[in-house]
Design a protein around this motif. Structure first.
Motif, PDB file in Angstrom:
ATOM      1  N   SER A  58       0.792  -1.223   0.000  1.00  0.00           N
ATOM      2  CA  SER A  58       0.000   0.000   0.000  1.00  0.00           C
ATOM      3  C   SER A  58       0.829   1.279   0.000  1.00  0.00           C
ATOM      4  CB  SER A  58      -0.958   0.005   1.196  1.00  0.00           C
ATOM      5  OG  SER A  58      -0.227  -0.029   2.417  1.00  0.00           O
ATOM      6  N   GLY A  59       2.106   1.185   0.401  1.00  0.00           N
ATOM      7  CA  GLY A  59       2.921   2.386   0.475  1.00  0.00           C
ATOM      8  C   GLY A  59       3.701   2.708  -0.789  1.00  0.00           C
ATOM      9  N   LEU A  60       3.692   1.825  -1.763  1.00  0.00           N
ATOM     10  CA  LEU A  60       4.432   2.100  -3.002  1.00  0.00           C
ATOM     11  C   LEU A  60       3.810   3.316  -3.685  1.00  0.00           C
ATOM     12  CD1 LEU A  60       5.000  -1.491  -4.427  1.00  0.00           C
ATOM     13  CD2 LEU A  60       6.605  -0.045  -3.173  1.00  0.00           C
ATOM     14  N   PRO A  61       4.615   4.330  -4.004  1.00  0.00           N
ATOM     15  CA  PRO A  61       4.052   5.597  -4.483  1.00  0.00           C
ATOM     16  C   PRO A  61       3.542   5.572  -5.920  1.00  0.00           C
ATOM     17  CG  PRO A  61       6.437   5.740  -4.311  1.00  0.00           C
ATOM     18  CD  PRO A  61       6.065   4.432  -3.740  1.00  0.00           C
ATOM     19  N   SER A  62       4.043   4.658  -6.724  1.00  0.00           N
ATOM     20  CA  SER A  62       3.566   4.583  -8.112  1.00  0.00           C
ATOM     21  C   SER A  62       3.912   3.213  -8.670  1.00  0.00           C
ATOM     22  CB  SER A  62       4.222   5.682  -8.959  1.00  0.00           C
ATOM     23  OG  SER A  62       5.558   5.339  -9.286  1.00  0.00           O
ATOM     24  N   ASP A  63       3.412   2.938  -9.870  1.00  0.00           N
ATOM     25  CA  ASP A  63       3.701   1.628 -10.479  1.00  0.00           C
ATOM     26  C   ASP A  63       5.124   1.556 -11.012  1.00  0.00           C
ATOM     27  OD1 ASP A  63       1.769   2.253 -13.532  1.00  0.00           O
ATOM     28  OD2 ASP A  63       3.517   3.249 -12.672  1.00  0.00           O
ATOM     29  N   ARG A  64       5.891   2.616 -10.868  1.00  0.00           N
ATOM     30  CA  ARG A  64       7.324   2.533 -11.225  1.00  0.00           C
ATOM     31  C   ARG A  64       8.118   1.786 -10.157  1.00  0.00           C
ATOM     32  NH1 ARG A  64      10.010   6.600 -10.808  1.00  0.00           N
ATOM     33  NH2 ARG A  64       8.621   8.028  -9.698  1.00  0.00           N
ATOM     34  N   PHE A  65       7.508   1.625  -9.002  1.00  0.00           N
ATOM     35  CA  PHE A  65       8.164   0.955  -7.872  1.00  0.00           C
ATOM     36  C   PHE A  65       7.689  -0.494  -7.788  1.00  0.00           C
ATOM     37  CE2 PHE A  65      10.149   4.366  -5.246  1.00  0.00           C
ATOM     38  CZ  PHE A  65       9.748   5.454  -5.982  1.00  0.00           C
ATOM     39  N   SER A  66       8.624  -1.408  -7.631  1.00  0.00           N
ATOM     40  CA  SER A  66       8.278  -2.809  -7.417  1.00  0.00           C
ATOM     41  C   SER A  66       9.337  -3.431  -6.533  1.00  0.00           C
ATOM     42  CB  SER A  66       8.183  -3.563  -8.747  1.00  0.00           C
ATOM     43  OG  SER A  66       9.445  -3.565  -9.395  1.00  0.00           O
ATOM     44  N   ALA A  67       8.998  -4.563  -5.950  1.00  0.00           N
ATOM     45  CA  ALA A  67       9.958  -5.248  -5.096  1.00  0.00           C
ATOM     46  C   ALA A  67       9.689  -6.736  -5.144  1.00  0.00           C
ATOM     47  CB  ALA A  67       9.875  -4.742  -3.658  1.00  0.00           C
ATOM     48  N   GLU A  68      10.735  -7.492  -4.912  1.00  0.00           N
ATOM     49  CA  GLU A  68      10.583  -8.929  -4.804  1.00  0.00           C
ATOM     50  C   GLU A  68      11.498  -9.438  -3.710  1.00  0.00           C
ATOM     51  OE1 GLU A  68      11.637 -10.781  -8.492  1.00  0.00           O
ATOM     52  OE2 GLU A  68      13.774 -10.473  -8.184  1.00  0.00           O
ATOM     53  N   ARG A  69      11.181 -10.651  -3.285  1.00  0.00           N
ATOM     54  CA  ARG A  69      12.010 -11.312  -2.271  1.00  0.00           C
ATOM     55  C   ARG A  69      12.124 -12.762  -2.672  1.00  0.00           C
ATOM     56  NH1 ARG A  69      10.820 -11.848   4.253  1.00  0.00           N
ATOM     57  NH2 ARG A  69      12.971 -12.309   4.853  1.00  0.00           N
ATOM     58  N   THR A  70      13.320 -13.284  -2.592  1.00  0.00           N
ATOM     59  CA  THR A  70      13.556 -14.658  -3.004  1.00  0.00           C
ATOM     60  C   THR A  70      14.163 -15.467  -1.866  1.00  0.00           C
ATOM     61  OG1 THR A  70      15.713 -14.018  -3.890  1.00  0.00           O
ATOM     62  CG2 THR A  70      13.858 -14.050  -5.427  1.00  0.00           C
TER      63      THR A  70
END
Lengths: 116, 115
Positions: A58-70
């Motif tokens: 919910s805190g990601l400011p725009s769709d330019r931001f993404s994250a993953e965890r492996t």
């Protein structure tokens, strides 16, 4: 044991480029958070991982931001087409077992991102 | 939404002076409360925490008491040292409903202690 580590410590990039920021949480910590610290906005929550899944983005400011965890460990925050307003210190935190309001979140030293 | 308000800095004190940094909060649920400290050039470190009303957190001579009736968590230290110079953040955990307890922070108070 080792604390939360982040790399790089500093990143300077040009507007429009993509960047990747890395976080290595404390071993055994299954909850992982990303925050952003900027002069104008203070410290803001970005995203939460439990294991490899991200139930709260919910805190990601725009769709330019993404994250993953492996592997339930390392996490990468990616910012595409960076803008000058993305300049900030990006902080990663981890906590033991699973998220709880009482659990202490341990922070890494942060990555200072400067977008020219 | 939930929020934290702490006194604006900067605060400048002489060594051995008494310190108070005020913190009040607004929360819909029953939050846990934290003080984090950021020393120059370093990352955020937990200073102390309290998880229920009337709990007192303490560490390194710092104390804060969870006051539910006044929605406050003021930080105090009886005698500050130069080494206490840092930025102090009051924070609470907010349950998002998606399984996460993200921290909501105040804007920070910069403390400078002079010899």
């Amino acid at each position: 044991g080792a604390g939360v580590s982040q790399s790089p410590s500093n990143k300077v990039t040009e507007k429009g480029k993509d960047v990747e920021l890395r976080c290595d949480p404390i071993s055994g910590h299954t909850a992982l958070y990303w925050y952003r610290q900027s002069l104008g906005q203070g410290l803001e929550f970005l995203i939460y991982f439990q294991g490899n899944s991200a139930p709260d983005k919910s805190g990601l400011p725009s769709d330019r931001f993404s994250a993953e965890r492996t592997g339930g460990s390392v996490s990468t925050l990616t910012i595409q087409r960076t803008q000058q307003e993305d300049s900030a210190v990006y902080l990663c935190a981890s906590s033991l077992v699973r998220a709880s309001g009482r659990d202490t979140q341990y922070f890494g030293p942060g990555t200072r991102l400067t977008v020219l | 939404g939930d929020s934290v308000t702490q006194m604006e800095g900067p605060v400048t004190l002489s060594e051995e002076a008494f310190l108070t940094i005020n913190c009040t909060y607004t929360a819909t649920g029953y939050p846990s409360l934290f003080w984090y400290v950021q020393y120059p050039g370093e990352g955020l470190q937990l200073l102390l925490k309290a998880t229920k009303a009337d709990d007192k957190g303490s560490n390194k001579g710092f104390e804060a008491t969870y006051r539910k009736e006044t929605t406050s968590f003021h930080l105090e230290k009886g005698s500050v040292q130069v080494s206490d110079s840092a930025v102090y953040f009051c924070a609470l955990t907010t349950y998002s409903g998606a399984g996460s307890y993200q921290l909501t922070f105040g804007k920070g108070t910069k403390l400078s202690v002079i010899p």
